[in-house]
Design a protein around this motif. Structure first.
Motif, PDB file in Angstrom:
ATOM      1  N   LEU A  57      -0.811   3.495   3.571  1.00 20.91           N
ATOM      2  CA  LEU A  57      -0.682   2.042   3.415  1.00 20.91           C
ATOM      3  C   LEU A  57       0.444   1.656   2.451  1.00 20.91           C
ATOM      4  CD1 LEU A  57      -4.438   0.928   3.233  1.00 20.91           C
ATOM      5  CD2 LEU A  57      -2.910   0.928   5.216  1.00 20.91           C
ATOM      6  N   ILE A  58       1.157   2.661   1.916  1.00 18.84           N
ATOM      7  CA  ILE A  58       2.200   2.402   0.923  1.00 18.84           C
ATOM      8  C   ILE A  58       3.576   2.521   1.552  1.00 18.84           C
ATOM      9  CG2 ILE A  58       3.196   3.172  -1.274  1.00 18.84           C
ATOM     10  CD1 ILE A  58       0.370   4.187  -2.028  1.00 18.84           C
ATOM     11  N   ASN A  59       4.448   1.587   1.217  1.00 19.10           N
ATOM     12  CA  ASN A  59       5.814   1.557   1.710  1.00 19.10           C
ATOM     13  C   ASN A  59       6.746   1.424   0.510  1.00 19.10           C
ATOM     14  OD1 ASN A  59       8.076   1.030   3.411  1.00 19.10           O
ATOM     15  ND2 ASN A  59       6.656   0.129   4.892  1.00 19.10           N
ATOM     16  N   VAL A  76       5.405  -1.676  -1.657  1.00 21.13           N
ATOM     17  CA  VAL A  76       4.451  -2.601  -1.048  1.00 21.13           C
ATOM     18  C   VAL A  76       3.241  -1.786  -0.602  1.00 21.13           C
ATOM     19  CG1 VAL A  76       4.004  -3.968   1.044  1.00 21.13           C
ATOM     20  CG2 VAL A  76       6.025  -4.428  -0.302  1.00 21.13           C
ATOM     21  N   VAL A  77       2.055  -2.338  -0.855  1.00 25.65           N
ATOM     22  CA  VAL A  77       0.819  -1.737  -0.356  1.00 25.65           C
ATOM     23  C   VAL A  77       0.241  -2.709   0.664  1.00 25.65           C
ATOM     24  CG1 VAL A  77      -1.485  -0.894  -0.913  1.00 25.65           C
ATOM     25  CG2 VAL A  77       0.392  -0.549  -2.535  1.00 25.65           C
ATOM     26  N   PHE A  78      -0.001  -2.203   1.873  1.00 26.49           N
ATOM     27  CA  PHE A  78      -0.533  -3.020   2.955  1.00 26.49           C
ATOM     28  C   PHE A  78      -2.051  -2.971   2.979  1.00 26.49           C
ATOM     29  CE2 PHE A  78       3.733  -2.015   4.318  1.00 26.49           C
ATOM     30  CZ  PHE A  78       4.172  -3.211   4.855  1.00 26.49           C
ATOM     31  N   ASN A  79      -2.652  -4.001   3.557  1.00 30.61           N
ATOM     32  CA  ASN A  79      -4.059  -3.965   3.937  1.00 30.61           C
ATOM     33  C   ASN A  79      -4.124  -3.285   5.302  1.00 30.61           C
ATOM     34  OD1 ASN A  79      -5.294  -5.520   1.744  1.00 30.61           O
ATOM     35  ND2 ASN A  79      -4.128  -7.240   2.554  1.00 30.61           N
ATOM     36  N   THR A  80      -5.310  -2.880   5.724  1.00 28.13           N
ATOM     37  CA  THR A  80      -5.430  -2.198   7.017  1.00 28.13           C
ATOM     38  C   THR A  80      -5.085  -3.117   8.187  1.00 28.13           C
ATOM     39  OG1 THR A  80      -7.802  -2.668   6.987  1.00 28.13           O
ATOM     40  CG2 THR A  80      -7.109  -0.477   6.237  1.00 28.13           C
TER      41      THR A  80
END
Length: 146
Positions: A57-59, A76-80
């Motif tokens: 989930l990390i970019n 950036v950390v995304f939600n699922t």
């Protein structure tokens, strides 16, 4: 490199052409070790190892366009569901974090709409949660664990 205000992590390094590189587990490649990269890699490991955010989930270091200007975010950390949970702005340790740093991450967040913001120079860390209705952010003691 300078000791940072993060736990100690195990990193992979390599030397080539008189440059030291550090392995980025997100980008899956070695990147030249600069002071800001040292902070970014500590922060990535902090998110994975301490806060338990999944690596998937990390970019890191991607381009975004804001008002026709090309910018790059640090982490950036995304939600699922693909929405953005957290934006992290990293600075070199010698860079003092001032209002302009918060302005920078706030501009990025106009395009990204993250729930949480983090600004760090490796020594000082600042955490915020967004209040989109009031169009402001509120400082926190820390970001939530995954």
């Amino acid at each position: 490199m300078q000791k940072l205000n993060f736990p100690t992590y195990s990193f992979r390094f390599k030397n080539s052409e008189n440059k030291v590189s550090i392995f980025d587990v997100v980008r899956k490649k070695f990147v030249v070790l600069q002071p800001e990269e040292w902070v970014r890699q500590h922060c990535v490991h902090y998110l994975i190892e301490v806060k338990k955010y999944p690596l998937s989930l990390i970019n890191v270091e991607k381009e975004l366009t804001i008002n026709d200007l090309k910018k790059r975010y640090d982490i950036v950390v995304f939600n699922t569901d693909g929405s953005i949970h957290l934006i992290v702005e990293c600075k070199a340790p010698k860079i003092e974090i001032k209002q302009n740093t918060f302005d920078q991450i706030a501009r990025y967040n106009l395009a990204l709409s993250a729930t949480y913001l983090m600004v760090t120079n490796g020594i000082n860390h600042y955490y915020c949660s967004m209040d989109f209705e009031a169009e402001r952010y509120q400082f926190l003691k820390d970001i939530p664990d995954y």
